[in-house]
Design an enzyme around this catalytic site. Structure first.
Site, PDB file in Angstrom:
ATOM      1  CG  HIS A   1     -10.681 -27.754 -32.281  1.00  0.00           C
ATOM      2  ND1 HIS A   1     -10.195 -27.202 -33.437  1.00  0.00           N
ATOM      3  CD2 HIS A   1     -11.958 -28.098 -32.544  1.00  0.00           C
ATOM      4  CE1 HIS A   1     -11.142 -27.202 -34.342  1.00  0.00           C
ATOM      5  NE2 HIS A   1     -12.230 -27.749 -33.835  1.00  0.00           N
ATOM      6  CB  THR A   2      -6.514 -25.342 -28.199  1.00  0.00           C
ATOM      7  OG1 THR A   2      -6.258 -24.675 -29.420  1.00  0.00           O
ATOM      8  CG2 THR A   2      -5.450 -25.017 -27.202  1.00  0.00           C
ATOM      9  CD  GLN A   3      -8.210 -31.538 -26.494  1.00  0.00           C
ATOM     10  OE1 GLN A   3      -8.803 -31.964 -25.515  1.00  0.00           O
ATOM     11  NE2 GLN A   3      -8.816 -31.313 -27.642  1.00  0.00           N
TER      12      GLN A   3
END
Lengths: 262, 293
Positions: free
Chosen positions: A32-34
Site C-alpha cells: 500500500h501507499t507508504q
C-alpha cells in the site's frame, strides 16, 4: 442456462469447472501507499457570521519541485459545500471522482434536500477511517466548508487517519503551524464567529496565504479562494494572485544558508 | 393472432415457422396497455412526459415518480410493466457509472442507448428469462461544453503536442426509444403506451425535424399531447409527470430535472384549454376492454 446476465457468454462452471483464481496470485506481497508523492500544501478556512471562507494555493509539488502550478485543490460539491484538499494529489483526484459519483447518485431522487456540508464531512470521515483501517489510507487532510442542515456555517477537518476536528478557524499542513495562530486572532472560539464579517474573514485568509507563501517553500502565490453563504451559494475563484507582497523582512534573516554577517 | 396454440409462443427465444418471436410480441402487448409516454427532442433540450393513471385514491398525489434520472443529463420514462421499467433504469444507471469509471467522462446518449438496446435484446435469447415488458424513452443532452476528465484538477502544460481538432461541434439533444425486442431508434418525437397512436399523430404535426421548436414550447406540446392521448380513456383520472433537459445555457444547465411546478401547471392549464376547444369533435369509443396499468 444461467439466467444471470453477468454469466452470459462466459465459460460454464458445470462444463469447465470454476475459474482457478490461483492464477491471479502473484508472488509479491500486496503493498500500500507508504508516502504521498505529488502533494498539495496547506488549506485554510475561517467561519464568519453568514458563512465560511476557504483557500488553498494552486501548487502540486513533486518533492521539492514545484511540478504543477494550476492545480485546483478546492473541489466544490454542491451549492452549499466545498472541500479543500491537501496531501497526495492522486488521492485527491480519486476523492474528487468519489464525490462526483456521490453527487450523481444523490440526485437520482428529486425528493429531500440533498447533502449539506455536515453530511459530506461525515461521509468523508467514514471513507478515510475505512481506508486507514484497511492499512491503505488516502494520504490527505481535508477541510469541509459550507452550511449545515440549519443553513448555519459549518467547518470541519478530516485527515488520513479518519480523525475529525472542528473549530471556527482551521488550517492543514504547514498552515496548521503558521496560519492557525494568526487565524485564532480573528475567532478564537465559536462565540466570536457572530462578530466576524465576510470582509474580515476573507482578509485574514488572504493575509495568512501571504505569510505561508513567505515561509512555506512548497507554496505558491497563485491560489483559489471560495466563500460559501446561504445567499450566494459557493462563490469560487480559482486563479487569484497574492497581492501586496513585501520581501523586505528577508533582509533581516540570518542563517539558513544566507550569507552570515560580515 | 392465428398462430396462437401452435406451441411456438410457449418458450422465449423460439421462432415460429413464419419468423416471429411470440414472447416478444406478448411483451409489446403489455406495453400497449401502459400509460402513455411522450418524448420530444427540441432545438435546445428534450422533454419527457408520462400519463400516470390513478389506480387508487389512496395513492399520494405527486409521489411515485415514473421518470428517472440516469447520470446527471439523461432521463428515462417507460410504458408497460413498472417493475421492469425500474430494473431497466437500474441497468441504465449501472451502465452510466461503469462508463464513467472506465472513461472518466459522462456516457454519450447514443452509447447508453446502444448498451441498453443490447441488454434488452439479450432477454429475448434465453429460455430462462422473459423479454422486458417495457418500451422506454431515453432522452438527454450531451454537453456541448469542453469537459475535463473526471478528477482532473489542472489543465496541464499550456504548450506542447496536442491532438485536438478545434472548431468541431459536439453535444446536443438526443432522444431514443427502446422496445422489448431490443430494437432502438433515435427520434425527433417518440410516443409509447396506450395513447401512442394519437400522440404520434400530434407529434407528426409539430415538424420537429426542422429543429425550430423551443424547449418551452416543447413542454407545452408534451402536456397537450398527453391530454389528447388520454381522451380515449377519459373515464380514468390521471396525473401528468414531466421532466426536461436543457442545453448548458438553458434553465436546467444540461441536467435532467423535473419541470418546475409553476411551468407544469401553466402547461396543464393550456392543455386543458386546448382540449375544450376540440370538444365539438366527436369522442371515439374507448377501444377494447379497460385495462389496468
Amino acid at each position: 442456462m444461467n439466467h444471470l446476465p453477468q454469466a452470459w457468454g462466459r465459460p460454464r462452471d458445470d462444463v469447465y469447472g470454476p475459474y482457478d483464481a490461483s492464477y491471479l496470485q502473484s508472488s509479491h506481497p500486496q503493498t500500500h501507499t507508504q508516502q504521498p508523492i505529488v502533494t498539495g500544501t496547506s488549506v485554510l478556512a475561517v467561519k464568519f457570521k453568514d458563512g465560511v471562507v476557504i483557500a488553498a494555493d494552486n501548487l502540486a509539488s513533486y518533492g521539492s519541485l514545484a511540478r504543477f502550478t494550476d492545480v485546483k485543490r478546492l473541489r466544490p460539491f454542491n451549492s452549499r459545500a466545498i472541500v479543500g484538499i491537501g496531501g497526495d494529489v492522486s488521492d485527491m483526484q480519486y476523492l474528487d471522482r468519489l464525490l462526483n459519483s456521490l453527487d450523481v447518485t444523490e440526485n437520482y431522487s428529486s425528493e429531500g434536500h440533498g447533502l449539506n456540508a455536515r453530511n459530506l464531512h461525515t461521509y468523508l470521515s467514514k471513507v478515510m477511517y475505512k481506508r486507514r483501517s484497511d492499512v491503505n489510507p488516502l494520504w490527505n487532510q481535508m477541510l469541509v466548508a459550507g452550511l449545515d442542515g440549519d443553513d448555519k456555517p459549518f467547518l470541519s477537518s478530516v485527515d488520513l487517519l479518519g480523525t475529525t476536528f472542528s473549530s471556527p478557524t482551521l488550517a492543514t499542513g504547514f498552515g496548521a503551524h503558521l496560519a492557525q495562530p494568526l487565524l485564532r486572532k480573528v475567532a478564537d472560539d465559536e462565540s466570536q464567529v457572530s462578530d466576524v464579517t465576510r470582509e474580515k474573514a476573507v482578509d485574514a485568509v488572504k493575509e495568512c496565504m501571504k505569510v505561508l507563501f513567505y515561509r512555506d517553500a512548497r507554496s505558491l502565490d497563485k491560489y483559489s479562494i471560495a466563500v460559501v453563504t446561504k445567499e450566494g451559494g459557493v462563490e469560487l475563484k480559482e486563479d487569484e494572485q497574492l497581492e501586496n507582497q513585501s520581501w523586505a523582512f528577508a533582509e533581516t534573516i540570518r542563517g539558513y544558508g544566507r550569507t552570515q554577517e560580515v | 393472432m392465428t398462430s396462437i396454440g401452435t406451441g411456438y409462443d410457449l418458450q422465449n427465444s423460439v421462432f415460429s415457422p413464419d419468423g416471429r418471436n411470440f414472447q416478444v410480441e406478448y411483451a409489446v402487448k403489455a406495453v400497449e396497455n401502459g400509460g402513455t409516454c411522450v418524448g420530444i427532442r427540441c432545438k435546445d433540450g428534450v422533454v419527457l412526459a408520462v400519463e400516470k393513471i390513478v389506480t387508487s385514491k389512496l395513492l399520494k398525489p405527486g409521489a411515485n415518480k415514473r421518470i428517472a434520472t440516469v447520470d446527471r443529463n439523461v432521463g428515462v420514462v417507460s410504458s408497460g410493466l413498472v417493475p421492469d421499467g425500474r430494473h431497466f433504469v437500474s441497468r441504465a444507471r449501472d451502465e452510466a457509472s461503469s462508463w464513467r469509471s472506465t472513461y472518466k467522462a459522462p456516457i454519450p446518449l447514443a452509447a447508453l442507448a446502444g448498451r441498453l438496446g443490447g441488454y434488452v435484446q439479450a432477454y429475448t435469447l434465453y429460455s430462462s428469462v422473459r423479454p422486458f415488458g417495457v418500451t422506454a424513452i431515453v432522452g438527454g443532452w450531451d454537453s456541448e461544453a469542453e469537459l475535463g476528465v473526471d478528477g482532473q484538477v489542472g489543465s496541464g502544460p499550456s504548450i506542447g503536442a496536442g491532438g485536438k481538432v478545434s472548431g468541431t461541434k459536439a453535444g446536443g439533444p438526443g432522444l431514443y426509444m427502446i422496445e422489448p425486442s431490443g430494437l432502438y431508434w433515435g427520434y425527433y418525437g417518440a410516443a409509447t403506451g396506450k395513447g401512442r397512436q394519437a400522440a404520434k399523430a400530434e407529434l407528426e404535426k409539430l415538424d420537429l425535424a426542422s429543429g425550430n421548436l423551443s424547449l418551452e414550447a416543447g413542454v407545452r406540446e408534451a402536456a397537450r399531447i398527453i391530454y389528447v392521448a388520454h381522451e380515449d380513456s377519459k373515464d380514468k383520472d390521471f396525473e401528468l409527470e414531466m421532466s426536461w433537459i436543457s442545453s448548458t445555457e438553458g434553465p436546467t444547465k444540461g441536467r435532467h430535472q423535473e419541470v418546475p411546478k409553476d411551468i407544469l401547471e401553466e402547461a396543464e392549464k393550456a392543455a386543458k384549454k386546448a382540449m375544450e376547444g376540440d370538444d365539438e369533435e366527436e369522442t371515439t369509443a374507448a377501444e377494447g376492454e379497460t385495462m389496468e396499468e
